[in-house]
Design a protein around this motif. Sequence first.
Motif, PDB file in Angstrom:
ATOM      1  N   ASN A 119      35.495  36.923  36.166  1.00 45.16           N
ATOM      2  CA  ASN A 119      35.411  36.113  37.381  1.00 45.16           C
ATOM      3  C   ASN A 119      36.819  35.573  37.663  1.00 45.16           C
ATOM      4  OD1 ASN A 119      34.961  34.205  39.390  1.00 45.16           O
ATOM      5  ND2 ASN A 119      32.899  33.733  38.621  1.00 45.16           N
ATOM      6  N   TRP A 120      37.580  36.349  38.408  1.00 44.32           N
ATOM      7  CA  TRP A 120      39.023  36.108  38.531  1.00 44.32           C
ATOM      8  C   TRP A 120      39.350  34.728  39.092  1.00 44.32           C
ATOM      9  CZ3 TRP A 120      41.876  39.488  36.001  1.00 44.32           C
ATOM     10  CH2 TRP A 120      41.376  40.762  35.782  1.00 44.32           C
ATOM     11  N   GLU A 121      38.693  34.352  40.168  1.00 47.45           N
ATOM     12  CA  GLU A 121      39.033  33.068  40.807  1.00 47.45           C
ATOM     13  C   GLU A 121      38.721  31.891  39.903  1.00 47.45           C
ATOM     14  OE1 GLU A 121      37.616  32.472  44.725  1.00 47.45           O
ATOM     15  OE2 GLU A 121      38.441  34.353  45.511  1.00 47.45           O
ATOM     16  N   ASN A 122      37.587  31.955  39.193  1.00 41.69           N
ATOM     17  CA  ASN A 122      37.239  30.862  38.269  1.00 41.69           C
ATOM     18  C   ASN A 122      38.256  30.737  37.147  1.00 41.69           C
ATOM     19  OD1 ASN A 122      35.007  30.278  39.762  1.00 41.69           O
ATOM     20  ND2 ASN A 122      33.504  31.100  38.313  1.00 41.69           N
ATOM     21  N   GLU A 123      38.875  31.847  36.774  1.00 44.52           N
ATOM     22  CA  GLU A 123      39.844  31.828  35.686  1.00 44.52           C
ATOM     23  C   GLU A 123      41.273  31.576  36.177  1.00 44.52           C
ATOM     24  OE1 GLU A 123      38.962  31.768  32.703  1.00 44.52           O
ATOM     25  OE2 GLU A 123      36.851  32.386  32.876  1.00 44.52           O
ATOM     26  N   GLY A 124      41.421  31.374  37.486  1.00 43.31           N
ATOM     27  CA  GLY A 124      42.745  31.049  38.024  1.00 43.31           C
ATOM     28  C   GLY A 124      43.568  32.263  38.380  1.00 43.31           C
ATOM     29  N   PHE A 125      42.917  33.391  38.682  1.00 41.41           N
ATOM     30  CA  PHE A 125      43.639  34.617  39.019  1.00 41.41           C
ATOM     31  C   PHE A 125      43.118  35.195  40.332  1.00 41.41           C
ATOM     32  CE2 PHE A 125      43.794  34.423  34.337  1.00 41.41           C
ATOM     33  CZ  PHE A 125      45.165  34.506  34.142  1.00 41.41           C
ATOM     34  N   ILE A 126      43.930  36.101  40.905  1.00 44.03           N
ATOM     35  CA  ILE A 126      43.527  36.863  42.080  1.00 44.03           C
ATOM     36  C   ILE A 126      43.695  38.339  41.744  1.00 44.03           C
ATOM     37  CG2 ILE A 126      44.040  37.423  44.491  1.00 44.03           C
ATOM     38  CD1 ILE A 126      45.181  34.603  44.791  1.00 44.03           C
ATOM     39  N   TYR A 127      42.612  39.073  41.835  1.00 48.31           N
ATOM     40  CA  TYR A 127      42.662  40.525  41.587  1.00 48.31           C
ATOM     41  C   TYR A 127      43.060  41.179  42.912  1.00 48.31           C
ATOM     42  CZ  TYR A 127      41.273  45.114  39.775  1.00 48.31           C
ATOM     43  OH  TYR A 127      41.264  46.415  39.341  1.00 48.31           O
ATOM     44  N   CYS A 128      44.355  41.539  43.050  1.00 47.97           N
ATOM     45  CA  CYS A 128      44.872  41.942  44.358  1.00 47.97           C
ATOM     46  C   CYS A 128      44.825  43.446  44.598  1.00 47.97           C
ATOM     47  CB  CYS A 128      46.294  41.416  44.552  1.00 47.97           C
ATOM     48  SG  CYS A 128      47.512  42.075  43.404  1.00 47.97           S
ATOM     49  N   GLY A 129      44.437  44.259  43.581  1.00 50.04           N
ATOM     50  CA  GLY A 129      44.328  45.681  43.848  1.00 50.04           C
ATOM     51  C   GLY A 129      44.480  46.539  42.602  1.00 50.04           C
ATOM     52  N   ASP A 130      44.272  47.845  42.783  1.00 51.82           N
ATOM     53  CA  ASP A 130      44.442  48.778  41.668  1.00 51.82           C
ATOM     54  C   ASP A 130      44.834  50.148  42.201  1.00 51.82           C
ATOM     55  OD1 ASP A 130      42.007  50.194  42.398  1.00 51.82           O
ATOM     56  OD2 ASP A 130      40.926  48.491  41.516  1.00 51.82           O
ATOM     57  N   ALA A 131      45.267  51.043  41.288  1.00 52.78           N
ATOM     58  CA  ALA A 131      45.671  52.405  41.649  1.00 52.78           C
ATOM     59  C   ALA A 131      45.440  53.320  40.456  1.00 52.78           C
ATOM     60  CB  ALA A 131      47.130  52.435  42.078  1.00 52.78           C
ATOM     61  N   SER A 132      45.372  54.645  40.734  1.00 55.16           N
ATOM     62  CA  SER A 132      45.047  55.608  39.671  1.00 55.16           C
ATOM     63  C   SER A 132      46.279  56.162  38.968  1.00 55.16           C
ATOM     64  CB  SER A 132      44.228  56.761  40.261  1.00 55.16           C
ATOM     65  OG  SER A 132      44.961  57.414  41.287  1.00 55.16           O
ATOM     66  N   ASP A 133      47.477  55.922  39.487  1.00 54.79           N
ATOM     67  CA  ASP A 133      48.686  56.341  38.776  1.00 54.79           C
ATOM     68  C   ASP A 133      49.871  55.533  39.296  1.00 54.79           C
ATOM     69  OD1 ASP A 133      50.306  57.926  40.880  1.00 54.79           O
ATOM     70  OD2 ASP A 133      48.321  58.846  41.009  1.00 54.79           O
ATOM     71  N   GLY A 134      50.999  55.688  38.599  1.00 50.45           N
ATOM     72  CA  GLY A 134      52.174  54.884  38.939  1.00 50.45           C
ATOM     73  C   GLY A 134      52.725  55.168  40.313  1.00 50.45           C
ATOM     74  N   GLU A 135      52.664  56.439  40.735  1.00 48.71           N
ATOM     75  CA  GLU A 135      53.222  56.797  42.042  1.00 48.71           C
ATOM     76  C   GLU A 135      52.463  56.109  43.173  1.00 48.71           C
ATOM     77  OE1 GLU A 135      54.100  60.843  44.648  1.00 48.71           O
ATOM     78  OE2 GLU A 135      53.761  60.987  42.482  1.00 48.71           O
TER      79      GLU A 135
END
Length: 522
Positions: free
Chosen positions: A22-38
């Motif tokens: 629960n990101w917000e309760n823990e003081g974080f924002i999950y702003c995104g993800d990707a499948s590789d570095g590029e």
Amino acid sequence: MRKIFLVDDEMAIRDGIGKSINWENEGFIYCGDASDGELALPLIEKHRPDIVITDIQMPFMNGLELSHILREKFPSIKIIILSGHDEFEYAREAMRIQVSEYCLKPVSSQDLLTILQKASAQIDQEEKNEQRLLHLEYQVIQNQQANRDQFLYELCEGLYSFSDAMKKATKLNIPLISEYYYIIISECSLDSTIDWIPRNYSCIRFSRKIRESIFIMLGNSKQQLEQEANSIRKELNEHSKHIELLFGIGRVESRIQGISLSFTEAEEEKNNAKIIQKYRTEDMNKTLESHIDCKQMNRMQLLEFLKTGKVDDINHFSSNYSAFLNSDNIRSQLTIYYFIMDFTITVTHYLKDEESISDNPEIIQKVSHLEHKASWVRNYTDVLNYMENMLKLVLSIRKNKAISYTQTIQLTVNYIQSHYHNSQLSLQTVSDAVNISASYLSHLFSQETGTTLIEYLTNIRIEKAKELLLKTHNKTYEIATQVGYSDSHYFCRTFKKVTGLTTRQYKNQAQKEFFEYVEDTP
């Protein structure tokens, strides 16, 4: 709240991590993800996360390559590596890149949260350290600035010998060596008013109190610095017409010891200007308002005479208009001086508003010649002579201008000037009065005067409104009605469009210009 970005080629891991905390309760924002570095790089640049969690083994660009790029491009980002390979080479490379954590999969959500909190705390500490460092640097700079300003002020006070001054200047890294110096002291509400001085001239700037700036001007030619000082004086005088500004400029002096002499002169000039400004403003208001309130000096009468008076009536008008000066209790030189200034300003404003002198150098020269004589007026006889000469000049200008109109245009102008207060006045009503068609009158008027009839009517009304604003205490809506506007809001919009000012701004500016004119007059 810290922003988190996840890079992993396994969708199940991305979904699991994204949903297990629960990101917000823990003081974080999950702003995104990707499948590789590029794919991750442009998203990281867009979202600017505080912490990046990345796998090592991924297609196209693996986690170590991504970490290399992030460390160079975004050095403040904390990197947490999740690896399914317990290999020494991977760990050693991660240490070299200075990643925050190197963890082996699988990682529980609680363990990952602990790692993230640790990284977040590390960011907090680094930010505190950075703020502390910035504060220390700021204090050092402030102390250096204070020492610099203190030295320069003491130098201006004459407290240093040449040898001591050069030693201190060298220590403070101040380029003080020059053949000639002079001082400028300014006091104003906006730094932008004087920022052009250090940009355009060689100088050392410092201050000793709020709103004040002191310039030690440097140069190797006395003549060049004197010309420079004159140019700066003209520029500052021009600025002082639009903003509250006091200044003083000292003479050009040679040697370090001459700085204190120039500083003393500059300070005296600035202080005198401040005293004169205060004295003139208070005393002039009191003197002139008392006469205006008593109707002993009515500018409305003067303006009316300038517009309609005859040459044969100049002597009589001058005597009546200035009669209060001839009484025993109002023969002070100061009162005469203020009266002449008020008279001169009213006349010159009338000429400028009528556009009678803007394009005629000969008239400008004649008016300026008479204005210079104002400073030599000493007694009541001088007052009368000055007024009569000025009024003769104005009436001759007015006569020459009137001759240029055809008879029809003159009739039109006379009719508008007599009926401008009628809110129903229009092109049609004026054309009916002078007995020609509206279309022909419109064409003829534009051809003869260079302006449309409606524009001329508007200008007449606005000029009358200006007079009423300055000479009466009437409300804006009352003035609107008096000059032919049934809608006061439309009058205000028209006034702003013509003059560029609101009625209140115009009234304030006119009074300010009056005082500035008096101050600049020899």
